[in-house]
Design a protein around this motif. Structure first.
Motif, PDB file in Angstrom:
ATOM      1  N   THR A 191      63.826  69.294  26.093  1.00 54.96           N
ATOM      2  CA  THR A 191      63.676  68.578  24.824  1.00 54.96           C
ATOM      3  C   THR A 191      62.310  68.839  24.191  1.00 54.96           C
ATOM      4  O   THR A 191      62.141  68.659  22.994  1.00 54.96           O
ATOM      5  N   TYR A 192      61.346  69.281  24.993  1.00 55.81           N
ATOM      6  CA  TYR A 192      60.045  69.641  24.415  1.00 55.81           C
ATOM      7  C   TYR A 192      60.179  70.852  23.498  1.00 55.81           C
ATOM      8  O   TYR A 192      59.561  70.906  22.419  1.00 55.81           O
ATOM      9  N   SER A 193      60.964  71.836  23.926  1.00 53.69           N
ATOM     10  CA  SER A 193      61.143  73.013  23.065  1.00 53.69           C
ATOM     11  C   SER A 193      61.965  72.661  21.832  1.00 53.69           C
ATOM     12  O   SER A 193      61.670  73.117  20.733  1.00 53.69           O
TER      13      SER A 193
ATOM     14  N   GLY B  87      51.809  60.479  17.629  1.00 49.59           N
ATOM     15  CA  GLY B  87      53.014  60.953  16.936  1.00 49.59           C
ATOM     16  C   GLY B  87      54.248  60.243  17.463  1.00 49.59           C
ATOM     17  O   GLY B  87      55.100  59.775  16.693  1.00 49.59           O
ATOM     18  N   HIS B  88      54.328  60.114  18.791  1.00 48.32           N
ATOM     19  CA  HIS B  88      55.415  59.324  19.383  1.00 48.32           C
ATOM     20  C   HIS B  88      55.299  57.868  18.920  1.00 48.32           C
ATOM     21  O   HIS B  88      56.289  57.213  18.601  1.00 48.32           O
ATOM     22  N   GLY B  89      54.067  57.363  18.933  1.00 47.86           N
ATOM     23  CA  GLY B  89      53.828  55.958  18.582  1.00 47.86           C
ATOM     24  C   GLY B  89      54.191  55.652  17.130  1.00 47.86           C
ATOM     25  O   GLY B  89      54.706  54.573  16.828  1.00 47.86           O
TER      26      GLY B  89
ATOM     27  N   HIS C 202      62.129  62.768  19.227  1.00 47.92           N
ATOM     28  CA  HIS C 202      60.851  62.101  19.530  1.00 47.92           C
ATOM     29  C   HIS C 202      59.730  63.139  19.622  1.00 47.92           C
ATOM     30  O   HIS C 202      58.650  62.992  19.053  1.00 47.92           O
ATOM     31  N   GLU C 203      60.025  64.215  20.342  1.00 46.49           N
ATOM     32  CA  GLU C 203      59.004  65.241  20.544  1.00 46.49           C
ATOM     33  C   GLU C 203      58.689  65.982  19.247  1.00 46.49           C
ATOM     34  O   GLU C 203      57.594  66.526  19.096  1.00 46.49           O
ATOM     35  N   SER C 204      59.612  66.003  18.306  1.00 46.27           N
ATOM     36  CA  SER C 204      59.282  66.641  17.021  1.00 46.27           C
ATOM     37  C   SER C 204      58.164  65.857  16.338  1.00 46.27           C
ATOM     38  O   SER C 204      57.312  66.434  15.661  1.00 46.27           O
ATOM     39  N   GLN C 205      58.160  64.551  16.531  1.00 45.94           N
ATOM     40  CA  GLN C 205      57.146  63.723  15.887  1.00 45.94           C
ATOM     41  C   GLN C 205      55.776  63.911  16.542  1.00 45.94           C
ATOM     42  O   GLN C 205      54.753  64.035  15.873  1.00 45.94           O
ATOM     43  N   SER C 206      55.746  63.968  17.867  1.00 45.85           N
ATOM     44  CA  SER C 206      54.462  64.148  18.546  1.00 45.85           C
ATOM     45  C   SER C 206      53.882  65.534  18.262  1.00 45.85           C
ATOM     46  O   SER C 206      52.700  65.677  17.967  1.00 45.85           O
ATOM     47  N   ARG C 207      54.728  66.552  18.308  1.00 44.75           N
ATOM     48  CA  ARG C 207      54.233  67.920  18.096  1.00 44.75           C
ATOM     49  C   ARG C 207      53.828  68.127  16.637  1.00 44.75           C
ATOM     50  O   ARG C 207      52.929  68.908  16.346  1.00 44.75           O
TER      51      ARG C 207
ATOM     52  N   LEU D 275      46.585  62.479  19.560  1.00 46.65           N
ATOM     53  CA  LEU D 275      47.375  62.858  18.383  1.00 46.65           C
ATOM     54  C   LEU D 275      48.852  63.029  18.760  1.00 46.65           C
ATOM     55  O   LEU D 275      49.747  62.622  18.023  1.00 46.65           O
ATOM     56  N   HIS D 276      49.070  63.634  19.909  1.00 47.37           N
ATOM     57  CA  HIS D 276      50.441  63.828  20.385  1.00 47.37           C
ATOM     58  C   HIS D 276      51.128  62.475  20.625  1.00 47.37           C
ATOM     59  O   HIS D 276      52.199  62.196  20.084  1.00 47.37           O
ATOM     60  N   GLU D 277      50.471  61.636  21.415  1.00 49.19           N
ATOM     61  CA  GLU D 277      51.092  60.344  21.749  1.00 49.19           C
ATOM     62  C   GLU D 277      51.169  59.437  20.524  1.00 49.19           C
ATOM     63  O   GLU D 277      52.109  58.658  20.385  1.00 49.19           O
TER      64      GLU D 277
HETATM   65 ZN    ZN Z   1      55.576  64.138  23.990  1.00 48.39          ZN
END
Ligand code: ZN
Length: 496
Positions: free
Chosen positions: A417-419, A267-269, A293-298, A263-265
């Motif tokens: 960038t994850y946070s 989101g990036h995809g 990018h990380e907003s989409q995966s999270r 689901l996380h990846e």
């Molecule tokens: Zn990620």
């Protein structure tokens, strides 16, 4: 050369460079998913060649002339052309400061280090990885000094992943966030834990793959333009406008690890698949930053995948693949995936403690680049800070400073960038709900297209037309603050 020729020349050049970069990305993907161990030495030479070739061609003097001519021609503000020229100028000015030999050495070193890290992590042997890390830190420091900064080496590294970020702002942000997270975690940790034993059973890899694929398709991931493979570290990489690769890893005793990885990846995809393919290779056809990018995966992993509505839809499907789950309720699954826990592994951490894991890495990286922390002292320093932040002892380096792939890729300045991604995800989700009041009703019916359409329009299609913070502010109507994220965490972890 007339100014009118300059822009088309840049478009043609960057298209060609993208052909090279995507070929290199495929080699890198192959190294993490397929390549036999002994292929690494030649692969490192290939990566060095691609890195050097792209660098030399992009930093040629005539490219600088074309950029200057395009600037002088003055594209219409807000147009694709204006954004492309702005981004090419930024990239050109940075790239021309760095010698091609340094770029080649960096690519070669990290290709070798990546394999060395995987073996060192497997054996929990930091000493085996230390010489590679030493080289990568040295090369990164040299790059940062060439790029230039206002006194902090780390700021030059951050800029590579998040335009506009600085260690001064991040330090202030984390100082605000930390006590709030610690307080939410303390209260959440007092709650009766979900008995994970109730999920016990067999989760054969093929059935996990089938279930994960169903879920990824339902959220909109297009398998005609993407695929999922197994890798030591889950990631997503784009190899072209219609070719997005995800990876995950499988635990045959627990299906949640690969599912949330997917689901996380995915989101990036989805972000990758939502970029304008006809602009592939131009900044406006590229993702704007890692924090976005990380907003989409999270978002897909947490706001969608860990919601009650999601498990009401998906528990019956999960029970088709894993029949022993039929004895559980959606509420059980909801609780099982929203469990605050002191844990060692970042990628498996719950949403409350997750950013504490990031703060640790941020502190470590700033200590390495601006505080003089020596490589040999990294494990001890990591373990001390980890216990201070999360109240747990680190028993061995595989669950400590060797757990993440990032440093082996020479990417320093990436973790924060994850946070930013977590804050952006909550901020965007709140905005999407305000702007589309029927969103929750759709998602409760298993229809995620409304949410995806909103992200496509507001985040994916603009690419890098705006800088990251401006893009978020335009999409959501205001700049991201920790407020929406803290409200989300309180409702998830301290609500009913
Ligand atoms: Zn990620």
């Amino acid at each position: 050369m007339s100014t009118a020729d300059a822009y088309p020349k840049l478009i043609a050049l960057t298209r060609e460079l993208k052909l090279l970069q995507d070929a290199a990305a495929l080699l890198s993907w192959d190294q993490e998913t397929q390549m036999p161990r002994d292929g690494v030495a030649w692969r490192a030479e290939q990566m060095a060649w691609f890195g050097g070739e792209v660098h030399r061609r992009f930093t040629a003097p005539e490219v600088g002339d074309w950029i200057a001519a395009s600037e002088a021609a003055g594209a219409e503000p807000g147009s694709d052309e204006a954004a492309n020229v702005r981004e090419w100028r930024h990239a050109y000015d940075r790239a021309t400061r760095v010698p091609a030999e340094l770029v080649e050495a960096f690519e070669r070193t990290r290709a070798i280090a990546k394999s060395a890290w995987a073996a060192a992590r497997e054996a929990s042997d930091f000493a085996a990885f230390a010489p590679h890390l030493e080289k990568l830190i040295d090369l990164s420091r040299r790059k940062a000094e060439y790029w230039g900064h206002g006194g902090r080496t780390y700021d030059a590294l951050l800029d590579e992943f998040e335009r506009g970020a600085s260690s001064a702002r991040l330090t202030a942000l984390f100082a605000d966030l930390r006590p709030e997270l610690v307080a939410i975690a303390a209260e959440a940790l007092e709650r009766e834990p979900f008995d994970a034993g109730r999920l016990a059973g067999d989760y054969p890899v093929e059935r996990q793959q089938a279930f994960n694929r169903e879920v990824a398709e339902a959220v909109g991931f297009d398998f005609a333009a993407g695929r999922i493979d197994a890798a030591v570290h889950p990631f997503c990489t784009g190899l072209g406008p219609r070719d997005t690769r995800l990876t995950t890893r499988y635990d045959v005793a627990d299906f949640r690890s690969s599912l949330f990885g997917v689901l996380h990846e995915a989101g990036h995809g989805l972000y990758d698949q939502g970029l304008r393919g006809e602009c592939h290779g131009q900044p406006v056809g590229e993702a704007v930053s890692l924090g976005v990018h990380e907003s989409q995966s999270r978002l897909w992993e947490n706001h969608v995948g860990r919601s009650r509505a999601f498990w009401e839809t998906w528990l019956p499907r999960a029970a088709v693949h894993f029949p022993h789950l039929a004895r559980l309720t959606p509420e059980d699954l909801y609780r099982s995936v929203n469990q605050a826990e002191r844990s060692h592994i970042r990628v498996e951490a719950d949403e409350v403690t997750y950013d504490l894991h990031i703060m640790l890495r941020y502190e470590m990286e700033t200590a390495i680049f601006d505080g003089g922390l020596a490589v040999a002292d990294i494990p001890g320093e990591w373990n001390r800070r980890f216990e201070d932040l999360l109240g747990l002892k680190v028993r061995h380096d595989a669950e400590g400073c060797l757990q993440d792939i990032h440093w082996s890729l020479g990417i320093f300045g990436y973790f924060p960038t994850y946070s930013l991604g977590n804050l952006n995800a909550s901020h965007l989700m709140a905005a999407a709900r305000r702007q589309r009041p029927d969103l929750d009703g759709q998602m409760a019916a298993g229809d995620y297209s409304g949410l995806l359409d909103w992200m496509r329009e507001k985040i994916h299609r603009p690419g890098s037309r705006l800088l990251p913070e401006a893009l978020i502010a335009q999409a959501a109507g205001s700049a991201a603050t920790p407020e929406a994220h803290l409200a989300h965490l309180r409702s998830r972890y301290l609500g009913d």
